[in-house]
Design a protein around this motif. Structure first.
Motif, short mmCIF file in Angstrom:
data_model
loop_
_atom_site.label_atom_id
_atom_site.label_comp_id
_atom_site.label_asym_id
_atom_site.label_seq_id
_atom_site.Cartn_x
_atom_site.Cartn_y
_atom_site.Cartn_z
N GLN A 185 0.87 -1.19 0.09
CA GLN A 185 0.07 0.00 -0.14
C GLN A 185 0.93 1.28 0.02
OE1 GLN A 185 -2.82 -0.86 3.58
NE2 GLN A 185 -1.64 -2.78 3.21
N ARG A 205 -4.66 -2.71 8.15
CA ARG A 205 -4.65 -3.52 7.13
C ARG A 205 -3.33 -4.38 6.80
NH1 ARG A 205 -8.66 -5.18 3.68
NH2 ARG A 205 -7.60 -6.29 1.78
N LYS A 209 3.15 -1.19 4.16
CA LYS A 209 2.75 0.11 3.87
C LYS A 209 4.12 1.04 3.39
CE LYS A 209 -1.25 0.48 6.93
NZ LYS A 209 -1.20 -0.72 7.57
N VAL A 248 -1.73 -0.90 -4.28
CA VAL A 248 -2.89 0.08 -4.22
C VAL A 248 -2.27 1.45 -3.75
CG1 VAL A 248 -3.43 -0.83 -1.90
CG2 VAL A 248 -5.03 0.50 -3.04
N VAL A 250 -2.96 4.60 -1.72
CA VAL A 250 -3.65 4.89 -0.49
C VAL A 250 -3.46 6.72 -0.68
CG1 VAL A 250 -4.28 4.95 1.83
CG2 VAL A 250 -3.61 3.09 0.27
N VAL A 299 -9.42 0.47 0.68
CA VAL A 299 -8.24 -0.30 0.08
C VAL A 299 -8.78 -1.70 -0.26
CG1 VAL A 299 -6.21 -1.39 0.88
CG2 VAL A 299 -6.67 1.08 1.79
N LEU A 303 -8.13 -2.81 -4.29
CA LEU A 303 -7.39 -3.85 -4.63
C LEU A 303 -8.04 -4.90 -5.52
CD1 LEU A 303 -5.61 -4.84 -1.09
CD2 LEU A 303 -4.64 -4.21 -3.11
#
Length: 340
Positions: A185, A205, A209, A248, A250, A299, A303
């Motif tokens: 992410q 999540r 990150k 993804v 964010v 999120v 995805l």
């Protein structure tokens, strides 16, 4: 046409305003126009309170006026609401010269995030600053409606573009990201309080990150979230590689007018998760991302989006079209200069 752009935001600052103006200048010059950028370099400056990475430059109105006169500007655009543009605004008004402005930043929200000043007071300044402009350029329909609601009816659309030579789906990948636990992410942008990055980093999540960017909140976030991968500022191919290597994108900000990084992510085939607020609401559709007041839910849905659909959707963000909108809004000064 000779176009003068006065701005308080310019390199070495790294943000969406600077990147937009740099892309605009390049496109205008490719179209055959001459562009003068009056920027903070070359003027005395001081660190911006609460944000020392940004320096506020100061110059007498007469000095900026001489620069515009020597250049022989056919049109004048004031890109920001800071001290350089205030000086240029004062000079133009004293000579009856028309100019255009742009609303790049949710300035009232940014100030409210950093000071005790109420947004209503900042909006009084915004309205005062932009009121004499022949046109106020806005990046999205939502921002256009916001400005009109605050007493600025002369709003004109000015969209954004993507450099598809850099931001494309088929370029190199980041060497480090493939080894990270999936899903990766990614956040790209200034690391500052108004970007609401903590909401992203504190979410539970699973996966990894990654934060790309620099700013005054960086060290504090590093200490609070040691498991997060902070890669620092990136640009060019290295930035494109980061987008392509993630699963993804964010975007936790609630205060952006557009969010250029979202368009860049989409052009690389990266779906976007964000809050349903100004900026994302005008950039992201359910086909290429997800908007939700629960960022984790956004999120999860993002995805599942098709990366090829993201690339196709991003074709609507075009710098040539952006430059043409900018040109259409300009107010020629030739007759006014003769009268003065």
């Amino acid at each position: 046409m000779r176009i003068a752009i006065v701005t308080d935001a310019w390199a070495p600052q790294v943000n969406g305003v600077v990147r937009t103006l740099q892309a605009l200048r390049g496109e205008l010059e490719r179209m055959g126009h001459e562009v003068l950028v009056v920027a903070p370099d070359g003027f005395p400056s001081m660190p911006c309170p609460t944000y020392p990475e940004i320096r506020l430059a100061f110059a007498p109105s007469a000095r900026i006026g001489r620069m515009l006169e020597r250049f022989g500007a056919d049109a004048i655009h004031l890109a920001t609401e800071g001290p350089l543009c205030l000086a240029a605004r004062r000079w133009c008004l004293s000579r009856g010269l028309p100019f255009t402005t742009a609303y790049h930043t949710q300035f009232p929200d940014y100030v409210a995030a950093r000071t005790p000043l109420p947004t209503s007071l900042v909006w009084r300044y915004i309205r005062w600053f932009h009121a004499p402009a022949q046109a106020v350029l806005a990046s999205t329909p939502t921002i256009e409606r916001t400005l009109r609601a605050h007493g600025l009816p002369q709003v004109r659309p000015w969209g954004r573009g993507v450099d598809r030579a850099l931001f494309r789906p088929d370029g190199p990948r980041d060497d480090a990201m493939p080894a990270l636990p999936r899903p990766v992410q990614l956040y790209v942008g200034r690391v500052a309080v108004e970007k609401n990055i903590e909401a992203f980093l504190a979410s539970g999540r699973p996966g990894s990150k990654v934060v790309v960017g620099d700013g005054p909140a960086l060290e504090g976030l590093r200490r609070r979230f040691p498991e997060v991968h902070f890669l620092g500022a990136r640009s060019g191919e290295a930035l494109g590689a980061a987008y392509r290597s993630a699963d993804v994108f964010v975007f936790p900000s609630r205060t952006d007018t557009f969010g250029l990084v979202m368009a860049e992510a989409l052009a690389c085939g990266l779906p976007v998760a964000a809050y349903p607020v100004t900026g994302p609401a005008d950039v992201v559709t359910e086909e290429v991302g997800a908007l939700d007041d629960d960022l984790n839910a956004a999120v999860a849905r993002a995805l599942t989006r098709d990366r090829a659909a993201c690339v196709e959707y991003a074709r609507r963000f075009d710098w040539r079209a952006s430059a043409e909108q900018f040109l259409a809004a300009l107010a020629p000064v030739g007759e006014w200069r003769t009268a003065a």
